[in-house]
Every structure is written in structure tokens, then in C-alpha cells.
Design a protein around this motif. Sequence first.
Motif, PDB file in Angstrom:
ATOM      1  N   UNK A 180      64.815 -28.932  22.573  1.00  0.00           N
ATOM      2  CA  UNK A 180      64.799 -27.877  21.552  1.00  0.00           C
ATOM      3  C   UNK A 180      63.396 -27.661  21.010  1.00  0.00           C
ATOM      4  N   UNK A 181      62.667 -28.762  20.823  1.00  0.00           N
ATOM      5  CA  UNK A 181      61.309 -28.657  20.308  1.00  0.00           C
ATOM      6  C   UNK A 181      60.411 -27.899  21.284  1.00  0.00           C
ATOM      7  N   UNK A 182      60.522 -28.191  22.562  1.00  0.00           N
ATOM      8  CA  UNK A 182      59.707 -27.493  23.553  1.00  0.00           C
ATOM      9  C   UNK A 182      60.016 -25.994  23.566  1.00  0.00           C
ATOM     10  N   UNK A 183      61.282 -25.667  23.382  1.00  0.00           N
ATOM     11  CA  UNK A 183      61.671 -24.254  23.351  1.00  0.00           C
ATOM     12  C   UNK A 183      61.045 -23.541  22.161  1.00  0.00           C
ATOM     13  N   UNK A 184      61.073 -24.206  21.001  1.00  0.00           N
ATOM     14  CA  UNK A 184      60.467 -23.590  19.815  1.00  0.00           C
ATOM     15  C   UNK A 184      58.960 -23.460  19.974  1.00  0.00           C
ATOM     16  N   UNK A 185      58.328 -24.461  20.613  1.00  0.00           N
ATOM     17  CA  UNK A 185      56.876 -24.393  20.825  1.00  0.00           C
ATOM     18  C   UNK A 185      56.526 -23.238  21.761  1.00  0.00           C
ATOM     19  N   UNK A 186      57.310 -23.054  22.813  1.00  0.00           N
ATOM     20  CA  UNK A 186      57.079 -21.919  23.716  1.00  0.00           C
ATOM     21  C   UNK A 186      57.207 -20.602  22.976  1.00  0.00           C
ATOM     22  N   UNK A 187      58.210 -20.510  22.107  1.00  0.00           N
ATOM     23  CA  UNK A 187      58.370 -19.274  21.341  1.00  0.00           C
ATOM     24  C   UNK A 187      57.201 -19.078  20.384  1.00  0.00           C
ATOM     25  N   UNK A 188      56.708 -20.165  19.811  1.00  0.00           N
ATOM     26  CA  UNK A 188      55.554 -20.054  18.919  1.00  0.00           C
ATOM     27  C   UNK A 188      54.326 -19.545  19.679  1.00  0.00           C
ATOM     28  N   UNK A 189      54.122 -20.056  20.888  1.00  0.00           N
ATOM     29  CA  UNK A 189      52.998 -19.580  21.698  1.00  0.00           C
ATOM     30  C   UNK A 189      53.146 -18.101  22.012  1.00  0.00           C
ATOM     31  N   UNK A 190      54.359 -17.680  22.361  1.00  0.00           N
ATOM     32  CA  UNK A 190      54.581 -16.270  22.692  1.00  0.00           C
ATOM     33  C   UNK A 190      54.310 -15.381  21.485  1.00  0.00           C
ATOM     34  N   UNK A 191      54.788 -15.802  20.303  1.00  0.00           N
ATOM     35  CA  UNK A 191      54.534 -15.013  19.099  1.00  0.00           C
ATOM     36  C   UNK A 191      53.046 -14.981  18.772  1.00  0.00           C
ATOM     37  N   UNK A 192      52.353 -16.103  19.029  1.00  0.00           N
ATOM     38  CA  UNK A 192      50.909 -16.106  18.791  1.00  0.00           C
ATOM     39  C   UNK A 192      50.181 -15.121  19.690  1.00  0.00           C
ATOM     40  N   UNK A 193      50.569 -15.084  20.969  1.00  0.00           N
ATOM     41  CA  UNK A 193      49.965 -14.112  21.892  1.00  0.00           C
ATOM     42  C   UNK A 193      50.222 -12.684  21.423  1.00  0.00           C
ATOM     43  N   UNK A 194      51.473 -12.425  21.058  1.00  0.00           N
ATOM     44  CA  UNK A 194      51.815 -11.063  20.653  1.00  0.00           C
ATOM     45  C   UNK A 194      51.035 -10.647  19.399  1.00  0.00           C
ATOM     46  N   UNK A 195      50.945 -11.570  18.443  1.00  0.00           N
ATOM     47  CA  UNK A 195      50.232 -11.218  17.220  1.00  0.00           C
ATOM     48  C   UNK A 195      48.752 -10.990  17.485  1.00  0.00           C
ATOM     49  N   UNK A 196      48.157 -11.816  18.341  1.00  0.00           N
ATOM     50  CA  UNK A 196      46.741 -11.641  18.660  1.00  0.00           C
ATOM     51  C   UNK A 196      46.489 -10.281  19.302  1.00  0.00           C
ATOM     52  N   UNK A 197      47.393  -9.892  20.213  1.00  0.00           N
ATOM     53  CA  UNK A 197      47.225  -8.593  20.876  1.00  0.00           C
ATOM     54  C   UNK A 197      47.420  -7.461  19.893  1.00  0.00           C
ATOM     55  N   UNK A 198      48.423  -7.599  18.986  1.00  0.00           N
ATOM     56  CA  UNK A 198      48.670  -6.541  18.005  1.00  0.00           C
ATOM     57  C   UNK A 198      47.502  -6.395  17.041  1.00  0.00           C
ATOM     58  N   UNK A 199      46.863  -7.531  16.675  1.00  0.00           N
ATOM     59  CA  UNK A 199      45.730  -7.441  15.763  1.00  0.00           C
ATOM     60  C   UNK A 199      44.538  -6.754  16.415  1.00  0.00           C
ATOM     61  N   UNK A 200      44.353  -6.990  17.707  1.00  0.00           N
ATOM     62  CA  UNK A 200      43.223  -6.369  18.403  1.00  0.00           C
ATOM     63  C   UNK A 200      43.510  -4.935  18.822  1.00  0.00           C
ATOM     64  N   UNK A 201      44.764  -4.604  18.955  1.00  0.00           N
ATOM     65  CA  UNK A 201      45.151  -3.247  19.344  1.00  0.00           C
ATOM     66  C   UNK A 201      46.357  -2.842  18.510  1.00  0.00           C
ATOM     67  N   UNK A 202      46.150  -2.327  17.305  1.00  0.00           N
ATOM     68  CA  UNK A 202      47.269  -2.004  16.399  1.00  0.00           C
ATOM     69  C   UNK A 202      48.214  -0.941  16.974  1.00  0.00           C
ATOM     70  N   UNK A 203      47.769  -0.175  17.942  1.00  0.00           N
ATOM     71  CA  UNK A 203      48.640   0.864  18.492  1.00  0.00           C
ATOM     72  C   UNK A 203      49.863   0.269  19.192  1.00  0.00           C
ATOM     73  N   UNK A 204      49.739  -0.961  19.649  1.00  0.00           N
ATOM     74  CA  UNK A 204      50.857  -1.578  20.369  1.00  0.00           C
ATOM     75  C   UNK A 204      51.931  -2.109  19.442  1.00  0.00           C
TER      76      UNK A 204
END
Length: 587
Positions: free
Chosen positions: A410-434
Motif C-alpha cells: 500500500x505504501x509503494x502505491x501511495x508513493x507512486x501516486x505521489x510521484x505522479x501528482x508531483x510530475x503533473x503539478x510541475x508540468x502545470x506550473x511550467x505550462x498553465x494552459x494544460x
Amino acid sequence: MDWGTELWDRCDVIEKHTHSGIELVEKYVKFVKERTEIEQNYAKQLRNLSKKFNLKRIGKDEPDGRLTSYQSFMDILNEMNDYAGQRELVAENMLMNICADLTKYLQELKQERKSYLMEAKKAQQALESTNKQLETSKKRFEREWREAERAAQSAEKTDQDINATKADVEKAKQQAHMRAHTAEECKNDYAAQLQKFNKEQKQFYFTDMPLIFNKMQELDERRMRKLAQGYILFSDTEKQVMPIIGKCLDGITKAGTNVNEKNDTLVVIEQNKSGFERPGDVEFEDYSQGINRASSDSSLGTPKASIDLLGKNRGKNFWLFSKKSKLSPSTLPPFLTPPAPSPVNGPPSPKFGRDPLSYCLKEINKTVKPRISSFRTLRRSPAVTEDFTHLPPEQRRKRLHEKLEETGRKLQKEIDQSEALGKMKSVYEKNPDLGDAASLAPQINQTNLNIERLRGEQNKYETWLADAGGRGDTPRYKSHSFNNSDTHEPLSLDGAHSDGSTPDAASHAIYAEFDDDFEDEELAAPIGNCTAMYNFPGASEGTIAMQEGEVLAVVEEDKGDGWTRVRRSNGDEGYIPTSYVSISLHK
């Protein structure tokens, strides 16, 4: 030999025989249909039988799930279910290849036979019509010839009559001549009709009817060939499933040979081993000694309270298979209120310290408590506790190991989701249109809370496992943060949040070491291909540009953040929007 030559005059027999042949095909179709019903009912009963004995789904985590005898029985039920499927396949193939085909052929056969019978009937009617015309012309010729003879006799009689005038004689002769001419015409017509009838009759008996009979003979032979093919299909349909049925039976045999009694015995031991030590020898109690002993004497052996308990319980039977434990809770209160040492005997022994009660209880636990716990479990089920202390030591360690593994997943699953959300947020901050990066804050916070909660549970189970005498080493999961803001705090190597938005020097070193290891790894093998449906500039960091129609290799599948990691043939890697491509993963 054919029907047109040998049975030229037995049209009724041919008609009856062909009709009987069609009825035989219809009977065979009905027979096969009833056979398929039997197969379907048989398959249904087999499936119900398998389902009846497979109602209790035994998983591998349940006590009986790991026994080869139970697993083999489940395999037999599965094989019987597959066997029922083969019986259904037999019924389906018989319906399609025999019943449906022969039913369609019967319609064509009846229509063709009907057309041949209609042709024969028309030829018969034409011959009968010609025969009627012949009879009519014959009767007319006969009638006119008699009239001509009477007219000739009357003219001769008038010519011989002396009283008849020349005009009467001429008139009588003309009448006789006219009658003779008419009779001659009827004779010629009769001859023509006779010739026509003979020709048509010859055509009827030597050409038309033999041709029709031969066609009906060919039709009947084709019917018999088709019926023979149906007979063969009846057997071939069964033979086609024989190899698979043989495999099902082989599977049942294999299930029997897979039963391993030694392994099942070891599984039962592993699942039910308590880990308690066997009770030691009961010590001899010498009642001839005085009851009151010095405190120094009692300090050298078992406390008197413990001896009293053993003495009370020694007369009781601790039988493993007794319906009710002989040990009563009433035996415990004496230890809760041990007798105070007599002043005559002096001060308490140093071995007791300041709390003789705790020492007594400790000594009792060493000698009596394990047996009390083990025998009480035969009488009633103890209350379930979170740390599994209600279980025997061996079973407790086993359950704690399972809980650790489950929490790690369960912990590994949550960590993977945290990484995915981090990627998405980084991309959204650099390109707000997305997308809006702020909208991800609740999910990021919830994921961080889940990670902290799971790490707490993991530490808790590790502590309990260490107390139980097991090894508490479990894999630690590391994650990366793709966010530079304070909303989503970066995770350190052991998964805990750092205090600030910027990691310290140690964290930098750890990440650098991790990145070096990551760079040294070989490139991951593609898991599929994708084709770009739209142009993507790839202006943000971590993304890659692509043109419409370009084919890229999929390296990492979309984890729910809307981005897929791809690679070009030249080795360039980056993220692209999942909705911009058509993905085809390798199977």
C-alpha cells in the motif's frame, strides 16, 4: 441402370420412394436435435455439480487453501467444468453442422422434387390431351365415313329408280360425292392426329419421363449422400472434442498425482504451530517439611505462592482433547493477594525486592501461564487484538510478517501516486494552459497523509514483530518530488517529509547518489508504441515535442496523471499528453 429405363411405368412408386426418403432425413434431424438436448442437459448438470461443490471459495490465505488435496479437488472441479463446456460444444456443432444444414437442404430437396413432379404431371396432361384429340378425330372420321357410305348407296338407288328424274339423280350423286370428300378429310385429320399422338407418346415414354425419373433418381442419390455425410458428422463432432476431453481427464489424473501428503502435513504444522515450549517435569513437593520457612530459604527456590499454585493445579488433568479445560479461573486470585511474610521469619528476601507480588507473578508466568493460555484456547476463542498477541508466538510472527508486506504494498502505491501528482503539478506550473496546479493540492495533501499513516503502521508492525522475536527488516521505499512549491513537500529517501521546501545537504547527497545509480542503469525496454494524433510543442521541462503522425516508443504507462513517457529512436525521452496519442501496448 436407371429409373427412366427400368421404372418407366412406375411413376407412383418413384413418387412414394422419394417422399419416404425425405421423411427419413426429417427423422434424422429430429433425432440429432433430441441428442443435442441431452448433451445440453448433461453439460448443465455437470456445471451445476461443479458449482455446488465449489460454492466455498478457498483462497490461498485460508487454512485449507494451501493443502494440495484441496487444490487438487478444485482442479478436478475446474476440469469437470471444462468437460461440460466440451459437451456444450458438441451440442452446438451438431445443431449448426447437422440440424441447420440438413433442414436447409430439406427445403431445397422438397422444392426440387416438387418441380420434377410438376414436369411429369404436365407431360402426362399433354399426352392425355393429344389422346383425346385423337379419339375425337377418330370418331368423327368413323361418323363421316358411314354418312358417306349411306350417301353413296342412296345415289346408286336413285340412279336405278326409273321414276327418278335426272335432276334427282344428279343431286344424289353430288350429295354422295360431298359426303365422301368430307369423310376423306376426316380420315386425313385422323391420320395426322394419330401420327402426332404416336410421336408425343414416344417422346413421353422414351425421352421426357425417363429424363424426369433420372433427375429424381439423381436427387434421391444426392439426398442419401447428404444424409450419409450427416451420419459421419454425428461421429466426427464427437471425435473433435475427444482430444480436449482427454486433456480434461488427464488434468484430473494430474490433480490426483499432485496430492502431496508430506507437503500438506508440513502446511498444517506451519499454520497451526504455536511456538510454545512443552511443559516440564512436575517437581516433587515434600509436605513433610514445615510450612513456615525462612525467607532466605524461599529466596533460593520457587516462591511459596508459586508452589501453592502448582500444588493446587497438580491434581487437575490438562488433557488436550477434553471438552472443557479443568483449569478454573478461581485458581488465580491467591496470587493476586499473596500472604504477607511472618515477622518471625524476618525481613523479606532481597530476591523479592520491594515488590514481592511482581516477582511471584513473573515466576508464575514462566511456569504456568504458557500452559494456561494454550489450554484455554481449546475452550473458547480469545479476543482478537491488533498486535495478534491472542495468537501463539509462531502464528503471531507469521501474521505480523503478512501485515508488514501488505502495508509495504500500500505504501509503494501511495508513493507512486505521489510521484505522479508531483510530475503533473510541475508540468502545470511550467505550462498553465494544460491545467491548474492549485487544484492538485488536496490530492497531494491526502496522499502525503496516507504515506505518513502507512509509515506509522509499518513502524508499529516492525516493533511488534521485533517483540515477537521475528525479523523486522522490510524494504524502504523512496520517492521523488517534482514540485518546488511548499504545497507538496519533497519526500526524503526513507519516505518522511522534510521540514522545508529545500532539502538539506544530506538529502542532496542522497538524491545525487540515487540519480547516479539511475543514470547508470540500462534504458528500460519499451512496453508499446504510440502514434501522435496532434502536434505537441514540448516547451515545458520534462516534456518532448512531437509531430502529428510520428511513431514513438512507450517507456512508461500513464499512472493517472494524464502523461505518458515516450522515447524516440535517437534515445530522446520525455512526457507527452496521453490524450494526444493513440497507444498500442505489447501483450
